[in-house]
Scaffold this motif. Sequence first.
Motif, PDB file in Angstrom:
ATOM      1  N   PRO A  17       0.289  -0.926 -10.160  1.00 43.12           N
ATOM      2  CA  PRO A  17      -1.008  -1.541  -9.842  1.00 43.12           C
ATOM      3  C   PRO A  17      -1.300  -1.498  -8.334  1.00 43.12           C
ATOM      4  N   ALA A  18      -2.543  -1.198  -8.003  1.00 41.81           N
ATOM      5  CA  ALA A  18      -2.964  -1.206  -6.599  1.00 41.81           C
ATOM      6  C   ALA A  18      -2.844  -2.628  -6.052  1.00 41.81           C
ATOM      7  N   PRO A  19      -2.536  -2.773  -4.760  1.00 37.08           N
ATOM      8  CA  PRO A  19      -2.282  -4.097  -4.189  1.00 37.08           C
ATOM      9  C   PRO A  19      -3.436  -5.096  -4.300  1.00 37.08           C
ATOM     10  N   LEU A  20      -4.670  -4.641  -4.212  1.00 36.07           N
ATOM     11  CA  LEU A  20      -5.807  -5.561  -4.252  1.00 36.07           C
ATOM     12  C   LEU A  20      -6.571  -5.500  -5.564  1.00 36.07           C
ATOM     13  N   THR A  21      -6.869  -4.316  -6.037  1.00 33.32           N
ATOM     14  CA  THR A  21      -7.704  -4.185  -7.231  1.00 33.32           C
ATOM     15  C   THR A  21      -6.892  -4.151  -8.516  1.00 33.32           C
ATOM     16  N   GLY A  22      -5.618  -3.814  -8.418  1.00 33.06           N
ATOM     17  CA  GLY A  22      -4.775  -3.730  -9.600  1.00 33.06           C
ATOM     18  C   GLY A  22      -4.954  -2.465 -10.423  1.00 33.06           C
ATOM     19  N   GLU A  40      -9.379   0.317  -0.005  1.00 30.06           N
ATOM     20  CA  GLU A  40      -9.557  -0.142   1.372  1.00 30.06           C
ATOM     21  C   GLU A  40     -10.729  -1.101   1.472  1.00 30.06           C
ATOM     22  N   ARG A  41     -11.824  -0.795   0.789  1.00 26.45           N
ATOM     23  CA  ARG A  41     -12.998  -1.686   0.799  1.00 26.45           C
ATOM     24  C   ARG A  41     -12.622  -3.056   0.233  1.00 26.45           C
ATOM     25  N   ALA A  42     -11.858  -3.077  -0.859  1.00 25.07           N
ATOM     26  CA  ALA A  42     -11.413  -4.347  -1.445  1.00 25.07           C
ATOM     27  C   ALA A  42     -10.533  -5.121  -0.463  1.00 25.07           C
ATOM     28  N   ALA A  43      -9.686  -4.399   0.252  1.00 27.64           N
ATOM     29  CA  ALA A  43      -8.810  -5.041   1.236  1.00 27.64           C
ATOM     30  C   ALA A  43      -9.621  -5.618   2.395  1.00 27.64           C
ATOM     31  N   LEU A  44     -10.603  -4.870   2.874  1.00 31.75           N
ATOM     32  CA  LEU A  44     -11.445  -5.365   3.963  1.00 31.75           C
ATOM     33  C   LEU A  44     -12.225  -6.599   3.537  1.00 31.75           C
ATOM     34  N   CYS A  45     -12.760  -6.579   2.335  1.00 29.53           N
ATOM     35  CA  CYS A  45     -13.505  -7.741   1.821  1.00 29.53           C
ATOM     36  C   CYS A  45     -12.591  -8.962   1.723  1.00 29.53           C
ATOM     37  N   VAL A  70       0.838  -1.205   0.000  1.00 28.00           N
ATOM     38  CA  VAL A  70       0.000   0.000   0.000  1.00 28.00           C
ATOM     39  C   VAL A  70       0.868   1.247   0.000  1.00 28.00           C
ATOM     40  N   HIS A  71       1.860   1.283   0.864  1.00 31.12           N
ATOM     41  CA  HIS A  71       2.709   2.472   0.944  1.00 31.12           C
ATOM     42  C   HIS A  71       3.410   2.746  -0.378  1.00 31.12           C
ATOM     43  N   HIS A  72       3.906   1.699  -1.009  1.00 30.47           N
ATOM     44  CA  HIS A  72       4.569   1.884  -2.300  1.00 30.47           C
ATOM     45  C   HIS A  72       3.576   2.336  -3.364  1.00 30.47           C
ATOM     46  N   TRP A  73       2.370   1.792  -3.326  1.00 28.81           N
ATOM     47  CA  TRP A  73       1.348   2.182  -4.295  1.00 28.81           C
ATOM     48  C   TRP A  73       0.932   3.637  -4.128  1.00 28.81           C
ATOM     49  N   VAL A  74       0.705   4.082  -2.889  1.00 25.70           N
ATOM     50  CA  VAL A  74       0.256   5.467  -2.709  1.00 25.70           C
ATOM     51  C   VAL A  74       1.359   6.461  -3.073  1.00 25.70           C
TER      52      VAL A  74
END
Length: 110
Positions: A52-57, A72-77, A42-46
Amino acid sequence: MAAGTVQDYIGVRTSEEVCAAAALAAGPACDGHPQARGAAAVHHWVLDPGRPAPLTGTRHAELHDSDLAVEERAALCAARNPDLACDERAFARGAARALGWVLGFAPLDS
């Protein structure tokens, strides 16, 4: 935002705060831990939303709070998905915590 620059603020954090958190998550004490890998991703992505985002790409030229909230919603799911392997859920928990921190939310388990 000019190409190659980092946003001054990402969520409620400065880029310097995110850089410091990224260094902690990538440190030897966290080496190999799925939650730390999720936070580091996440830190590298932001800091570089073109990756690519860590969860959604998804990729962005510049991040907005809504982009962070979607991730964040994708990560929580993913963190709550019993069909995923334990390490995948732990990675997602680390990502969700890091995204919550960036956005200024309370910790995931409070």
